[in-house]
Design a protein around this motif. Structure first.
Motif, PDB file in Angstrom:
ATOM      1  N   GLY A   1       0.813  -1.202   0.000  1.00 38.89           N
ATOM      2  CA  GLY A   1       0.000   0.000   0.000  1.00 38.89           C
ATOM      3  C   GLY A   1       0.850   1.257   0.000  1.00 38.89           C
ATOM      4  N   GLY A   2       0.283   2.325  -0.470  1.00 39.25           N
ATOM      5  CA  GLY A   2       0.989   3.597  -0.503  1.00 39.25           C
ATOM      6  C   GLY A   2       1.179   4.090  -1.926  1.00 39.25           C
ATOM      7  N   THR A   3       1.632   5.323  -2.037  1.00 37.57           N
ATOM      8  CA  THR A   3       1.868   5.948  -3.334  1.00 37.57           C
ATOM      9  C   THR A   3       3.271   5.630  -3.820  1.00 37.57           C
ATOM     10  OG1 THR A   3       0.393   7.776  -2.752  1.00 37.57           O
ATOM     11  CG2 THR A   3       1.908   8.128  -4.586  1.00 37.57           C
ATOM     12  N   PRO A   4       3.435   5.125  -5.042  1.00 37.63           N
ATOM     13  CA  PRO A   4       4.780   4.802  -5.540  1.00 37.63           C
ATOM     14  C   PRO A   4       5.702   6.004  -5.505  1.00 37.63           C
ATOM     15  CG  PRO A   4       3.091   3.903  -7.003  1.00 37.63           C
ATOM     16  CD  PRO A   4       2.388   4.800  -6.025  1.00 37.63           C
ATOM     17  N   THR A   5       6.914   5.796  -5.048  1.00 37.89           N
ATOM     18  CA  THR A   5       7.913   6.869  -5.044  1.00 37.89           C
ATOM     19  C   THR A   5       8.870   6.736  -6.216  1.00 37.89           C
ATOM     20  OG1 THR A   5       9.321   5.562  -3.561  1.00 37.89           O
ATOM     21  CG2 THR A   5       7.798   7.118  -2.543  1.00 37.89           C
ATOM     22  N   SER A   6       8.827   5.611  -6.919  1.00 38.13           N
ATOM     23  CA  SER A   6       9.690   5.420  -8.085  1.00 38.13           C
ATOM     24  C   SER A   6       9.083   4.358  -8.981  1.00 38.13           C
ATOM     25  CB  SER A   6      11.100   5.010  -7.655  1.00 38.13           C
ATOM     26  OG  SER A   6      11.947   4.871  -8.779  1.00 38.13           O
ATOM     27  N   SER A   7       9.088   4.618 -10.283  1.00 36.97           N
ATOM     28  CA  SER A   7       8.555   3.647 -11.238  1.00 36.97           C
ATOM     29  C   SER A   7       9.606   3.213 -12.252  1.00 36.97           C
ATOM     30  CB  SER A   7       7.352   4.236 -11.980  1.00 36.97           C
ATOM     31  OG  SER A   7       7.730   5.408 -12.686  1.00 36.97           O
ATOM     32  N   GLY A   8      10.840   3.711 -12.100  1.00 32.30           N
ATOM     33  CA  GLY A   8      11.876   3.312 -13.042  1.00 32.30           C
ATOM     34  C   GLY A   8      13.225   3.903 -12.687  1.00 32.30           C
ATOM     35  N   ALA A   9      14.255   3.411 -13.401  1.00 33.14           N
ATOM     36  CA  ALA A   9      15.619   3.899 -13.195  1.00 33.14           C
ATOM     37  C   ALA A   9      16.384   3.734 -14.501  1.00 33.14           C
ATOM     38  CB  ALA A   9      16.302   3.136 -12.068  1.00 33.14           C
ATOM     39  N   PHE A  10      17.374   4.616 -14.717  1.00 32.02           N
ATOM     40  CA  PHE A  10      18.115   4.621 -15.982  1.00 32.02           C
ATOM     41  C   PHE A  10      19.576   4.943 -15.705  1.00 32.02           C
ATOM     42  CE2 PHE A  10      19.904   6.925 -19.597  1.00 32.02           C
ATOM     43  CZ  PHE A  10      19.625   6.057 -20.653  1.00 32.02           C
TER      44      PHE A  10
END
Length: 218
Positions: A74-83
Motif C-alpha cells: 500500500g501507498g503511493t509509488p515513489t519510483s517507477s523506473g531507473a536509468f
C-alpha cells in the motif's frame, strides 16, 4: 504475557511505517526497533507503539493489519523506473515500488534493494534490461519472488543464502523479476536486512538483556 515472534515483527513494521511517514526520527526509530526485536513480553512492546497510530500495532488490543491489507503493501509509488548510461543508479532504503518498475542500464550498472521497500500493490513486475552493464537486485528471504529473465552472452539468475530458498510469508508481496541482459548480467540475491541480521546474531549469542536494545546503534 510472553510476546511472540509475529507480534515483535508487527511492532517492527509499525515503527518502519512511522519513520517513513516522518513520525519518528531515525535515531529514535533505531532505538525502538532494537528494543522491539529483543522484547520478551507484551509489557516491553506496548510503550514502543503507544504514541503511534493504531495501524499495524499488534498489542494492547489493537489489530495487526489495517483494513485487511498485508504488511508492506500500500501507498503511493515513489519510483517507477531507473536509468543509467555510462553511470549508475541506486534504489534502496525506504521507498515504495510501483506495480510496474522498469530499469535500464547501458555501459553502466544499477542496484535495486527491496529489503526495506513497500509495494503499492501486492503484485509487482520489475523489468531489468542491461546492455554491456550489470544490475543487482536484493530481496528479503520472506518475499515471494519469481525470476524469469533471459541472458544473451550474459547472465540473468537468482542466488539464495545457504540453506536453500525459504518459504515466502503467506501475505508477502508477489514480485516477478524479468527482462534480459545482453553481454552483461542481472543478479537477484536473497539477503536479510541489517535489522534481521542483528536479531539473528543476538539469538545466536543468547543475549537476554532487552535493555541493551535501547542504546543507540553505532
Amino acid at each position: 504475557m510472553r510476546a511472540s515472534d509475529a507480534e515483535r515483527e508487527r511492532v517492527a513494521e509499525t515503527l518502519r511505517e512511522a519513520v517513513a511517514e516522518g513520525r519518528l526520527e531515525m535515531d529514535e526509530f533505531e532505538q525502538r526497533l532494537d528494543a522491539a526485536l529483543t522484547a520478551r513480553t507484551h509489557g516491553e512492546l506496548v510503550p514502543l507503539v503507544r504514541d503511534l497510530p493504531a495501524r499495524g500495532a499488534p498489542v494492547a488490543g489493537r489489530a495487526g493489519a489495517s483494513e485487511g491489507r498485508p504488511a508492506r503493501i500500500g501507498g503511493t509509488p515513489t519510483s517507477s523506473g531507473a536509468f543509467a548510461f555510462w553511470g549508475g543508479f541506486r534504489r534502496r532504503g525506504r521507498w515504495t515500488v510501483g506495480p510496474r518498475f522498469t530499469a535500464f542500464a547501458m555501459w553502466g550498472g544499477g542496484e535495486i534493494d527491496l529489503r526495506e521497500a513497500r509495494f503499492a500493490e501486492r503484485d509487482v513486475v520489475i523489468r531489468c534490461f542491461t546492455v554491456m552493464g550489470g544490475m543487482h537486485v536484493t530481496v528479503p528471504p520472506d518475499l515471494d519472488v519469481r525470476v524469469d529473465g533471459v541472458g544473451v552472452m550474459g547472465g540473468f539468475g537468482e542466488r539464495s543464502e545457504p540453506g536453500g530458498d525459504p518459504d515466502p510469508a503467506p501475505d508477502a508481496p508477489r514480485v516477478r523479476i524479468t527482462g534480459f541482459a545482453l553481454m552483461g548480467g542481472v543478479g537477484v540475491e536473497r539477503k536479510r536486512s541489517a535489522a534481521d541480521e542483528r536479531r539473528q546474531e543476538r539469538d545466536r549469542l543468547g543475549k537476554p538483556d532487552a535493555g541493551d536494545g535501547r542504546k543507540e546503534l553505532g
